[in-house]
Design an enzyme around this catalytic site. Structure first.
Site, mmCIF file in Angstrom:
data_model
loop_
_atom_site.group_PDB
_atom_site.id
_atom_site.type_symbol
_atom_site.label_atom_id
_atom_site.label_comp_id
_atom_site.label_asym_id
_atom_site.label_seq_id
_atom_site.Cartn_x
_atom_site.Cartn_y
_atom_site.Cartn_z
ATOM 1 N N ARG A 73 63.612 24.283 57.771
ATOM 2 C CA ARG A 73 64.468 25.277 58.411
ATOM 3 C C ARG A 73 64.400 26.578 57.623
ATOM 4 N NH1 ARG A 73 67.666 25.645 54.677
ATOM 5 N NH2 ARG A 73 68.815 27.343 55.647
ATOM 6 N N ALA A 75 64.285 31.008 58.466
ATOM 7 C CA ALA A 75 63.360 31.843 59.240
ATOM 8 C C ALA A 75 61.959 31.978 58.625
ATOM 9 C CB ALA A 75 63.983 33.218 59.474
ATOM 10 N N ARG A 107 62.727 26.111 67.966
ATOM 11 C CA ARG A 107 63.970 26.801 67.594
ATOM 12 C C ARG A 107 63.859 28.224 68.119
ATOM 13 N NH1 ARG A 107 66.988 25.616 62.652
ATOM 14 N NH2 ARG A 107 68.615 26.381 64.022
ATOM 15 N N ASP A 262 67.783 35.437 61.095
ATOM 16 C CA ASP A 262 66.784 34.703 61.863
ATOM 17 C C ASP A 262 66.085 35.594 62.873
ATOM 18 O OD1 ASP A 262 66.932 31.492 61.451
ATOM 19 O OD2 ASP A 262 68.828 32.445 60.959
ATOM 20 N N ASN A 272 72.062 35.565 62.925
ATOM 21 C CA ASN A 272 72.010 34.723 61.727
ATOM 22 C C ASN A 272 72.917 33.525 61.940
ATOM 23 O OD1 ASN A 272 70.957 34.355 59.018
ATOM 24 N ND2 ASN A 272 73.035 34.699 58.293
ATOM 25 N N LYS A 273 72.925 32.636 60.962
ATOM 26 C CA LYS A 273 73.688 31.401 61.063
ATOM 27 C C LYS A 273 75.122 31.663 61.512
ATOM 28 C CE LYS A 273 72.396 28.080 60.564
ATOM 29 N NZ LYS A 273 71.861 27.226 61.651
#
Length: 391
Positions: A73, A75, A107, A262, A272-273
């Site tokens: 995982r 980016a 993803r 990401d 992003n997360k």
């Protein structure tokens, strides 16, 4: 297929960069060529921090599952994995076009994944178009993946330098107290990471007073992975629940927020997360710099703004069950977690949120920092990066 794999340390070819001090003993990803055929070996991040276990991917479907399951995982690393996945497909005789499509879609929010896939596939196609055979095309795809791997390691070093310089400019005198979210270290990169690499550079320079680590619900990448990397590097760090961040800001204990990305859209919106956007709002209210650190490859000029980002929706069980490292526990199925909500509870579980550019103090890349964040400044940065690549 993917299997657990005992670490061998052998590698056929000068593909991957040397491991930096303090990074995991087992690299996040590497290419190997045992007698039975080439494989991509991944550190299974779902098993951290309890144990370092590797997965061996012998075919593209196994890699797709590893990506979807978050064994690999982050980016930049997803881009590298995608490129190696194309090389694996070519070397193993799979349909490269089908493998590339499956890998790129594993993803959808992370733009680096599709970029890495496209780069290796383009190298493969170029050889075939020039009259080369499948073996030569497979070698070209592998060379492209290895080049991307090396470039990301080099970019990580430059991001750390630019990011530390920006921190020192924003916060003269050192003693930085930095809040970070999710995981952005060596586990997501060919080098030492993005946002975490900046904090690590501050630590090595004696200018990091405290690294505040958001646990990052629901999958706890901060607690499981960032804390793991911070401990390995001897950093002064403290873990907090995501919901405690506001009280930390209110107490004046945060000097800067450092996060990764990401996908960065053409207008400077940052995907992003999940949980990143609330931190940006808190930072703005409390007059704290909010800094995004990501390679130029994360900037996606083809996505105009945040509203255009496809946000990955993950399974509700990640919210309704409490999951830790995927290690065997007596009485609990290996694939499941501990239920924390009534049976049948519906859950909202986006993997990412989007922060608008007006809440971002600066975006730091290997080519330098952009502040204020505007579409024009990002376009100029990307153009400068392309010129540097061609020269």
């Amino acid at each position: 297929m993917a299997d657990q794999y005992a670490h061998s340390g052998d590698d056929n070819g000068p593909a991957e960069p040397a491991r930096a001090p303090g990074t995991p003993a087992t690299p996040a990803l590497r290419w190997e060529e045992p007698p039975e055929g080439p494989v991509l070996v991944l550190l299974d991040q779902t098993r951290l921090p309890a144990e370092e276990v590797e997965l061996v991917c012998t075919d593209p479907p196994a890699l797709v599952e590893a990506i979807r399951g978050l064994a690999v995982r982050g980016a930049p690393l997803l881009g590298i994995a995608g490129a190696y996945g194309v090389a694996l497909a070519a070397a193993r005789g799979f349909d490269v076009a089908d493998a590339a499509q499956a890998l790129a879609g594993a993803r959808p929010t992370a733009v680096n994944l599709s970029l890495g896939v496209r780069r290796a596939r383009a190298a493969h196609q170029e050889v075939l178009a020039g009259g080369g055979d499948e073996a030569a095309a497979a070698r070209a795809a592998l060379a492209a993946a290895r080049a991307l791997h090396r470039e990301d390691a080099e970019a990580s070093v430059r991001m750390a330098e630019h990011g530390l310089a920006l921190l020192d400019e924003l916060l003269p005198g050192g003693g930085h107290r930095v809040l970070t979210h999710c995981n952005t270290g060596a586990l997501v990169s060919g080098g030492e990471g993005t946002a975490f690499a900046v904090a690590l550079a501050a630590h090595r320079a004696g200018r990091l007073r405290r690294l505040w680590v958001d646990e990052t619900r629901p999958l706890l990448q901060g607690a499981r992975l960032t804390a793991y990397e911070a401990a390995r590097n001897g950093m002064a760090y403290t873990l907090l629940t995501d919901s405690a961040a506001g009280s930390l800001f209110a107490a004046g204990e945060v000097d800067a927020v450092l996060v990764g990305a990401d996908r960065i859209t053409a207008d400077g919106s940052v995907a992003n997360k999940i949980g990143t956007y609330p931190l940006a709002v808190l930072a703005r209210y409390h007059h704290v710099p909010f800094v995004v650190v990501a390679p130029v490859t994360t900037v996606d000029p083809d996505t105009p703004d945040g509203a255009s980002v496809e946000v990955e929706q993950r399974g509700g069980h990640e919210v309704t069950e409490l999951s830790g490292p995927q290690v065997p526990v007596v009485g609990v199925e290996a694939a499941g977690g501990i239920p924390v909500a009534p049976l049948g509870t519906q859950a909202y579980n986006p993997a990412f949120d989007v922060t608008p550019p007006e809440l971002v103090t600066a975006i730091v890349t290997e080519e330098g920092a952009v502040s204020p964040v505007t579409a024009e400044a990002l376009a100029e940065l990307c153009a400068r990066s392309r010129q540097a690549t061609m020269s």
